[in-house]
Design an enzyme around this catalytic site. Structure first.
Site, PDB file in Angstrom:
ATOM      1  N   LYS A 176       1.124   2.138  -0.669  1.00 20.60           N
ATOM      2  CA  LYS A 176       1.138   0.680  -0.505  1.00 20.60           C
ATOM      3  C   LYS A 176       1.122   0.255   0.959  1.00 20.60           C
ATOM      4  O   LYS A 176       0.851  -0.912   1.254  1.00 20.60           O
ATOM      5  CB  LYS A 176       2.354   0.089  -1.224  1.00 20.60           C
ATOM      6  CG  LYS A 176       2.345   0.292  -2.731  1.00 20.60           C
ATOM      7  CD  LYS A 176       3.581  -0.315  -3.376  1.00 20.60           C
ATOM      8  CE  LYS A 176       3.549  -0.200  -4.894  1.00 20.60           C
ATOM      9  NZ  LYS A 176       3.570   1.200  -5.363  1.00 20.60           N
ATOM     10  N   CYS A 177       1.416   1.175   1.866  1.00 21.72           N
ATOM     11  CA  CYS A 177       1.418   0.822   3.293  1.00 21.72           C
ATOM     12  C   CYS A 177      -0.006   0.584   3.797  1.00 21.72           C
ATOM     13  O   CYS A 177      -0.231  -0.289   4.634  1.00 21.72           O
ATOM     14  CB  CYS A 177       2.084   1.922   4.109  1.00 21.72           C
ATOM     15  SG  CYS A 177       3.858   2.092   3.806  1.00 21.72           S
ATOM     16  N   ASN A 178      -0.956   1.367   3.299  1.00 22.65           N
ATOM     17  CA  ASN A 178      -2.340   1.182   3.739  1.00 22.65           C
ATOM     18  C   ASN A 178      -3.286   0.898   2.576  1.00 22.65           C
ATOM     19  O   ASN A 178      -4.509   0.995   2.718  1.00 22.65           O
ATOM     20  CB  ASN A 178      -2.832   2.399   4.525  1.00 22.65           C
ATOM     21  CG  ASN A 178      -2.738   3.677   3.721  1.00 22.65           C
ATOM     22  OD1 ASN A 178      -2.490   3.657   2.506  1.00 22.65           O
ATOM     23  ND2 ASN A 178      -2.939   4.808   4.371  1.00 22.65           N
TER      24      ASN A 178
END
Length: 217
Positions: A176-178
């Site tokens: 979910k960070c990238n």
């Protein structure tokens, strides 16, 4: 500012005794004083009220002045009065309606890394169609949430753009960070679908349980 909200709420909720809570309050004294959330700590249960005060400030009080300014601007030429009188007519102008997700929308949303496995990408497209046709234990919204944390596409889109890659692993991984979805490389489509269903379904279930536990405490 968002980072401060998350950091301080987690710090407050993580306190296990009154001494820890007082220590955290002293550490963030200037910040808590600035946002008007300083309070006398007499028991560990005070941490819940403190966390609530911090949340109220960021969600309500911090945006109150800009919101009132926005309302004053809308009063020009009687716009605010018209909005209040005919809210349904203005709904589409001020409220974003999420785009209905489909296999094609999701397929177009993801960019593919150039070195991705061709067979896995074929399985991916077949999987999206199976999900749309109701032949899977997941939904297109589940896939998007697993990858990005969102159930729908935001009005401004995603940054970075959701992407796909294929890795030599048994189950998919959503970063979910990238906004990256790593697809598993399997020998058969059946194995691919079962592994996708299992990972997505169980990951979202655990996240929901953890979220509910956090809210309760």
């Amino acid at each position: 500012m968002k980072r401060n909200l998350v950091t301080h709420r987690i710090s407050v909720n993580a306190a296990t005794n009154t001494a820890d809570l007082n220590s955290i309050t002293n550490e963030f004294y200037n910040y808590l004083e600035l946002i008007g959330c300083l309070r006398i700590i007499t028991s560990l249960s005070d941490k819940y009220m403190l966390a609530k005060d911090i949340l109220d400030y960021h969600v309500i009080k911090r945006v109150q002045a800009p919101f009132e300014s926005f309302k004053q601007g809308l009063k020009t030429l009687g716009v605010l009065e018209k909005i209040q009188s005919y809210p349904e007519a203005f709904y589409s102008l001020f409220c974003h309606k999420p785009e209905n997700l489909s296999a094609k929308v999701l397929s177009d949303l993801f960019t593919v890394h150039t070195l991705s496995d061709v067979q896995a990408l074929g399985f991916w497209n077949s999987y999206l169609q199976a999900v749309e046709d109701g032949k899977s234990a997941t939904t297109v919204e589940d896939i998007l949430s697993f990858t990005t944390g969102c159930n729908s596409i935001p009005p401004a889109g995603f940054k970075p753009t959701p992407s796909l890659e294929c890795l030599h692993m048994d189950f998919p991984v959503g970063n979910k960070c990238n906004n990256c979805l790593a697809l598993p490389i399997t020998n058969t489509y059946k194995e691919f679908q079962e592994n996708m269903d299992f990972a997505i379904r169980n990951t979202l279930r655990l996240e929901k349980e953890e979220s509910s536990h956090y809210i309760e405490h």
